[in-house]
Design an enzyme around this catalytic site. Structure first.
Site, mmCIF file in Angstrom:
data_model
loop_
_atom_site.group_PDB
_atom_site.id
_atom_site.type_symbol
_atom_site.label_atom_id
_atom_site.label_comp_id
_atom_site.label_asym_id
_atom_site.label_seq_id
_atom_site.Cartn_x
_atom_site.Cartn_y
_atom_site.Cartn_z
ATOM 1 N N ARG A 76 0.851 -1.209 0.000
ATOM 2 C CA ARG A 76 0.000 0.000 0.000
ATOM 3 C C ARG A 76 0.880 1.249 0.000
ATOM 4 N NH1 ARG A 76 -1.903 2.000 4.404
ATOM 5 N NH2 ARG A 76 -2.246 0.018 5.489
ATOM 6 N N TYR A 129 -15.855 15.141 -16.787
ATOM 7 C CA TYR A 129 -16.255 13.728 -16.767
ATOM 8 C C TYR A 129 -17.369 13.510 -15.736
ATOM 9 C CZ TYR A 129 -15.771 8.706 -16.045
ATOM 10 O OH TYR A 129 -16.012 7.371 -15.913
ATOM 11 N N ASP A 217 -7.182 17.461 -15.987
ATOM 12 C CA ASP A 217 -7.465 16.088 -16.421
ATOM 13 C C ASP A 217 -7.051 15.991 -17.890
ATOM 14 O OD1 ASP A 217 -8.601 13.739 -17.421
ATOM 15 O OD2 ASP A 217 -10.332 13.851 -16.093
ATOM 16 N N LYS A 242 -7.983 4.553 -20.123
ATOM 17 C CA LYS A 242 -8.277 4.950 -21.496
ATOM 18 C C LYS A 242 -7.058 4.718 -22.392
ATOM 19 C CE LYS A 242 -12.055 5.964 -19.430
ATOM 20 N NZ LYS A 242 -12.437 7.281 -18.964
#
Ligand SMILES: *Cc1c(COP(=O)(O)O)cnc(C)c1O
Length: 428
Positions: A76, A129, A217, A242
């Site tokens: 982590r 988005y 973004d 993407k």
């Protein structure tokens, strides 16, 4: 960071050449040519003292020594596959550092939570988005963080006025934490001038805690066709799901920026647990080897498909970046800020939802699905899918029309994609 070749003499190697080797030393992995999947939750300390020392560093209880390797602890916090992937991602944006996350939304929410506190505000360019819209409109306000969308006129004067209005609504301890932009906007492909936003942010240096960070973004064009950090952004965010992942087989996200900005985000990521996993990191390293090939091919094909649809009698307009008028404001931003048109664009059909649905339901090769940037071409209906949660009057204001379909062009033969679109238009 592991040292590997970046130059031949004075000649700097390009990211696409470095994606096969950068940051990985085969000697540390039995001579393997490829970075293995380090499918391990935890890492063995050399000694109790070194375990204590790396944990103190991880919790910020002491400064990192010169050339000190932070040391592996627990996945982590860090993992070799994630670190090598991050080193490679940073290269595309010439960034000091990158961080990888479980999704694009994990990258966005962890970044914003690391910056904004109750009483703070964020100004964002709209539309964004759908998931980001939900975060800004529905979730962050529950924590006392007010988010102000700006749409329509995005000139310097109008942005300045919106920022001033947001600041006027702040309480005594509130600050403008971030200016957030998504450019080109999804699904309208509207471009936003990043240098202008960077200027605006710099003008607020005097506020307590310093100027707001400019967060961009860059999923739609990056990292090949647009480099926000080079235009003044502090942090560029990606949905790696993407173009970077590129095969529609994983969910991941990233952010890139300075060591100082990313240190705070990294601290939040460790505790929120929003990092990605070693297997996904390994898949992403494989994807990065062909990133430039895939993005260049799909961009070239997008030009052909967009051109074939542009003057079709059943098509009102094609919202492809390659078609922006060079003499318009959008054209000037495009020339300054982008090096390619990308391969996701909107097609505005004559008619309304019924015509759009007939077109989408008639496609044979192009699949009907949300998402973009994969090897296969996809078609979707933003008003009823990705942006279905955006209120109808806001959809209208943002230009998410009921006759707008979005295409993401993959790496199929462009002639096959054109044949599919033309036969589907015949059914409209
Ligand atoms: C998909 C997408 C996101 C969200 O990414 P996930 O990986 O699905 O969480 C954010 N921004 C843009 C522009 C996107 O297309």
């Amino acid at each position: 960071m592991r040292r590997t070749i970046t130059h031949i003499g004075d000649h700097a190697l390009s990211p696409s050449s470095l994606m096969m080797s950068y940051g990985f030393d085969p000697k540390l992995s039995e001579g393997a040519i490829k970075c293995p999947v380090f499918q391990s939750s935890t890492f063995v300390f050399e000694s109790a003292a070194s375990g204590k020392s790396v944990m103190q560093l991880a919790y910020g209880l002491r400064e990192r020594g010169v050339a000190e390797d932070p040391g592996l602890i627990y996945s982590r916090i860090n993992n070799p596959a994630l670190e090598i992937l991050e080193d490679r991602l940073a290269l595309w944006d010439s960034a000091e550092r990158a961080l990888v996350f479980a999704s694009g939304m994990a990258a966005i929410s962890t970044t914003i939570l690391s910056m904004a506190r109750p009483g703070d505000a964020i100004v964002y360019t709209a539309p964004v988005y759908g998931g980001t819209d939900f975060l800004f409109e529905k979730l962050l306000p529950q924590f006392g963080i007010r988010c102000y969308p700006v749409s329509g006129d995005l000139s310097a004067a109008s942005m300045q006025a919106s920022v001033e209005a947001a600041r006027a609504g702040l309480g005594t301890n509130g600050r403008l934490a971030a200016i957030y932009a998504e450019t080109p906007a999804n699904p309208t492909n509207r471009l936003i001038d990043l240098a202008m936003l960077a200027d605006l942010a710099r003008g607020m240096e005097a506020q307590p805690g310093g100027r707001p960070r400019l967060v961009v973004d860059n999923t739609m064009l990056g990292p090949l066709w647009q480099k926000p950090l080079a235009h003044g952004a502090d942090i560029a965010i990606y949905s790696l799901t993407k173009y970077v992942g590129g095969h529609s087989d994983l969910i991941a996200g990233s952010c890139v920026g300075s060591d100082a900005d990313l240190a705070a985000i990294s601290g939040f990521r460790t505790i929120l647990g929003t990092m990605t996993d070693p297997h996904t990191a390994w898949l992403l390293m494989r994807s990065l080897e062909t990133l430039s090939l895939r993005m260049r091919q799909s961009e070239a094909s997008a030009w052909k498909v967009a051109e074939a649809l542009r003057h079709h009698p059943k098509v009102e307009q094609v919202g492809f970046l390659g078609f922006v008028d060079p003499d318009s404001e959008q054209g000037r931003i495009y020339a300054r800020q982008c090096t390619g048109a990308g391969s996701t664009f909107s097609v505005i059909l004559c008619g309304g939802e019924a015509e759009a649905f007939r077109f989408l339901d008639s496609l044979k090769l192009i699949k009907l699905a949300v998402s973009l940037g994969g090897t296969e071409s996809l078609a979707s209906y933003p008003a009823g899918m990705t942006h279905v949660d955006v209120a109808p009057e806001m959809q209208k204001a943002y230009g998410i029309a009921d006759n707008l379909v979005r295409l993401s062009i993959g790496v199929e033969e462009p002639e096959d994609l054109i044949a599919d679109c033309l036969q589907a238009l015949d059914q409209v």
